[in-house]
Design an enzyme around this catalytic site. Structure first.
Site, PDB file in Angstrom:
ATOM      1  N   HIS A 125       0.864  -1.186   0.000  1.00 50.18           N
ATOM      2  CA  HIS A 125       0.000   0.000   0.000  1.00 50.18           C
ATOM      3  C   HIS A 125       0.893   1.226   0.000  1.00 50.18           C
ATOM      4  O   HIS A 125       2.114   1.119   0.165  1.00 50.18           O
ATOM      5  CB  HIS A 125      -0.973  -0.025   1.189  1.00 50.18           C
ATOM      6  CG  HIS A 125      -0.347   0.064   2.532  1.00 50.18           C
ATOM      7  ND1 HIS A 125       0.545  -0.875   3.006  1.00 50.18           N
ATOM      8  CD2 HIS A 125      -0.460   0.991   3.520  1.00 50.18           C
ATOM      9  CE1 HIS A 125       0.923  -0.540   4.222  1.00 50.18           C
ATOM     10  NE2 HIS A 125       0.340   0.596   4.559  1.00 50.18           N
ATOM     11  N   HIS A 157       1.320   3.897   1.918  1.00 48.72           N
ATOM     12  CA  HIS A 157       1.859   4.644   3.059  1.00 48.72           C
ATOM     13  C   HIS A 157       3.384   4.666   2.959  1.00 48.72           C
ATOM     14  O   HIS A 157       4.015   3.679   2.582  1.00 48.72           O
ATOM     15  CB  HIS A 157       1.421   4.025   4.386  1.00 48.72           C
ATOM     16  CG  HIS A 157       0.019   4.395   4.772  1.00 48.72           C
ATOM     17  ND1 HIS A 157      -0.779   3.583   5.546  1.00 48.72           N
ATOM     18  CD2 HIS A 157      -0.723   5.501   4.493  1.00 48.72           C
ATOM     19  CE1 HIS A 157      -1.965   4.182   5.727  1.00 48.72           C
ATOM     20  NE2 HIS A 157      -1.945   5.346   5.085  1.00 48.72           N
ATOM     21  N   ASP A 172       5.903   4.486   4.877  1.00 46.49           N
ATOM     22  CA  ASP A 172       6.820   3.531   5.519  1.00 46.49           C
ATOM     23  C   ASP A 172       6.941   2.220   4.748  1.00 46.49           C
ATOM     24  O   ASP A 172       7.757   1.363   5.102  1.00 46.49           O
ATOM     25  CB  ASP A 172       6.427   3.282   6.991  1.00 46.49           C
ATOM     26  CG  ASP A 172       4.977   2.873   7.175  1.00 46.49           C
ATOM     27  OD1 ASP A 172       4.113   3.326   6.400  1.00 46.49           O
ATOM     28  OD2 ASP A 172       4.690   2.100   8.108  1.00 46.49           O
ATOM     29  N   HIS A 173       6.162   2.064   3.667  1.00 42.22           N
ATOM     30  CA  HIS A 173       6.255   0.881   2.815  1.00 42.22           C
ATOM     31  C   HIS A 173       6.734   1.251   1.411  1.00 42.22           C
ATOM     32  O   HIS A 173       6.866   0.381   0.555  1.00 42.22           O
ATOM     33  CB  HIS A 173       4.884   0.193   2.714  1.00 42.22           C
ATOM     34  CG  HIS A 173       4.384  -0.285   4.045  1.00 42.22           C
ATOM     35  ND1 HIS A 173       4.336  -1.607   4.398  1.00 42.22           N
ATOM     36  CD2 HIS A 173       3.960   0.410   5.136  1.00 42.22           C
ATOM     37  CE1 HIS A 173       3.886  -1.723   5.641  1.00 42.22           C
ATOM     38  NE2 HIS A 173       3.650  -0.503   6.107  1.00 42.22           N
ATOM     39  N   HIS A 205      -7.057  -2.660   5.315  1.00 43.42           N
ATOM     40  CA  HIS A 205      -6.330  -1.584   5.994  1.00 43.42           C
ATOM     41  C   HIS A 205      -7.139  -0.295   5.817  1.00 43.42           C
ATOM     42  O   HIS A 205      -8.139  -0.291   5.118  1.00 43.42           O
ATOM     43  CB  HIS A 205      -4.930  -1.476   5.373  1.00 43.42           C
ATOM     44  CG  HIS A 205      -3.973  -0.608   6.139  1.00 43.42           C
ATOM     45  ND1 HIS A 205      -3.881  -0.617   7.505  1.00 43.42           N
ATOM     46  CD2 HIS A 205      -3.045   0.289   5.712  1.00 43.42           C
ATOM     47  CE1 HIS A 205      -2.940   0.232   7.886  1.00 43.42           C
ATOM     48  NE2 HIS A 205      -2.420   0.805   6.823  1.00 43.42           N
ATOM     49  N   ASP A 227      -0.107  -3.922   5.492  1.00 42.83           N
ATOM     50  CA  ASP A 227      -0.757  -3.726   6.788  1.00 42.83           C
ATOM     51  C   ASP A 227      -2.229  -4.143   6.683  1.00 42.83           C
ATOM     52  O   ASP A 227      -2.870  -3.847   5.682  1.00 42.83           O
ATOM     53  CB  ASP A 227      -0.705  -2.251   7.159  1.00 42.83           C
ATOM     54  CG  ASP A 227       0.701  -1.741   7.410  1.00 42.83           C
ATOM     55  OD1 ASP A 227       1.653  -2.509   7.344  1.00 42.83           O
ATOM     56  OD2 ASP A 227       0.845  -0.529   7.652  1.00 42.83           O
ATOM     57  N   HIS A 269       6.309  -5.409  11.894  1.00 45.53           N
ATOM     58  CA  HIS A 269       5.571  -4.141  11.898  1.00 45.53           C
ATOM     59  C   HIS A 269       5.052  -3.794  13.289  1.00 45.53           C
ATOM     60  O   HIS A 269       3.893  -3.466  13.486  1.00 45.53           O
ATOM     61  CB  HIS A 269       4.412  -4.203  10.885  1.00 45.53           C
ATOM     62  CG  HIS A 269       3.929  -2.857  10.453  1.00 45.53           C
ATOM     63  ND1 HIS A 269       2.959  -2.154  11.144  1.00 45.53           N
ATOM     64  CD2 HIS A 269       4.269  -2.067   9.432  1.00 45.53           C
ATOM     65  CE1 HIS A 269       2.728  -1.014  10.540  1.00 45.53           C
ATOM     66  NE2 HIS A 269       3.515  -0.927   9.497  1.00 45.53           N
TER      67      HIS A 269
END
Lengths: 285, 285
Positions: A42, A44, A46-47, A123, A194, A252
């Protein structure tokens, strides 16, 4: 920041690419030129935020082979904007495959030896989980049987191993099933983050050798987990159990857990064969 | 990847924000909440890709104060795209100031104690250099003179120090110039990367206490330097000399130089007061 490399003899695959991934790839001794494809769960940061730097470094290293990148809709706009603003150095082709729905497990990439499938998770932003399946490998070669049938050592062994029938000098035909054991099932790994606990994760994790599932919180923070679209360690363990996974790797973790023992303890009570991810940890499947 | 923090008692400024900057900021013990403004030189990823992650981390840390971000045109589109795709968590205001030309030294940001100016450099992509000037500080307070004039210790000292005249109980007026020395010049730092040697860098570096200038190559790689829009260590040293800088910090070394001695030697021959940047090195100005 999330990133998982799944490495085989001749190629490796990257699942998520958080900031700093290219540095960790170098530390792990993985060659970027052998990277076959990238799968983003996805959008976001942090990914995702390590991806353009990783692509640029491969460009500066003069990669020439196309790179497959799979992820949610929006990924192409992200990469196109960075390219248009001339922030990236990419000298090779990017084969970007976007999805904005996947209610069934769907194949998104295939190599000679592997298939990668995806399925939507649950998510707060559209997120995809992935399942990497090795194709079945030929059965073990039975040397004694081959000798008894009079097959001479040499190139005929290779032909039989790769599934071809061969004719011997005496005119007799030997077929692969006479010298090969049962085809061996390939290894299967699923990557689910996530996500809240969901049917998508259970589908992707069905019978896998290793399920990688997020475990951001412990059960006492269940409300936060629901609100932010995450799982508890118990959720991850229940998903592993329901999916009949062989092993579970949780990852995570919220920064509230500098020590992951509470998360690991919670998962162990439900699914004993659980380990907690650490930076640069390597797991043999 | 490039990033420079200039830290004062109460605030700090960030110049460039390459991938991994937020990790280094934490290692350097700098508080993101005290960050006043970010200045991006140009949009190449090695100066930029750490920015969205850093902004998101401040959002998750519940920063509420607006953040000024200055850089070349395109920066806003970059940040807007990341925000629209919901990759970032930013709960505070972003005051993004874009430039697409700066042929003269121009003020782009001002705080109570500092002014930041910019000027275009000469890279293969539009690039800005920056100059941070501390405002002049009041002269030193002459305690003996104040006592002789009959100023009682206490709040009147503070008024005089901040430039106000005061009236004593005996009716006499004491003015600041009677108790303060000469105003002290503020410190000045310039940051010039990425660039070929150019008038912009010399202008920005004029009389600075510390010039930070890129030195990607040595003189024997002059052709590459010109082609890719970079400087040699000798170029950086000549710019420091022409600008009458007090000290020079060279940085942005090509990966061909795992040992920076050749770069440093080359600069020393022209400008002796040169040091080479290292990760997390701290320099007192």
């Amino acid at each position: 920041m999330s990133a998982l490399a799944v490495s085989r003899d001749t190629e490796w695959f990257l699942f998520d690419c958080g900031e700093g991934t290219q540095t960790q790839v170098a530390r792990a001794g993985l060659s970027p030129t052998r990277l076959d494809a990238v799968f983003i769960t996805h959008l976001h940061g942090d990914h995702l935020y390590g991806l353009p730097g990783m692509l640029s470094t491969m460009g500066l290293d003069q990669r020439s082979r196309d790179l497959v990148i799979v992820g949610p809709r929006g990924l192409k706009e992200y990469l196109d904007t960075l390219a248009r603003l001339r922030t990236m150095f990419v000298s090779y082709g990017l084969d970007v495959r976007e999805l904005d729905a996947a209610d069934e497990v769907t194949t998104v990439h295939e190599t000679a030896d592997c298939v990668v499938k995806t399925r939507a998770l649950d998510h707060r932003l559209f997120a995809l989980g992935y399942r990497l399946e090795e194709k079945p490998r030929p059965g073990r070669f039975d040397l004694d049987a081959a000798m008894r049938l009079g097959v001479p050592e040499g190139p005929l062994f290779g032909k039989l191993q790769s599934g071809e029938a061969v004719v011997l000098d005496n005119g007799k035909t030997v077929t692969p099933d006479q010298v090969l054991g049962q085809p061996r099932r390939g290894k299967v790994v699923a990557y689910c983050l996530d996500t809240r606990p969901c049917a998508g994760a259970t589908d992707l994790g069905n019978g896998v050798d290793l399920l990688i599932h997020e475990a951001t919180y412990t059960e006492d923070l269940r409300a936060e987990a629901g609100q932010w679209g995450h799982s508890t360690a118990a959720d991850a363990a229940r998903t592993a159990r329901e999916a009949s996974a062989r092993r579970l790797l949780i990852t995570h973790f919220s920064s509230r857990f500098p020590d992951v023992t509470p998360l690991l303890d919670e998962a162990h009570r439900i699914f004993p064969d659980t380990v907690a991810a650490e930076d640069l940890v390597s797991i043999q499947v």
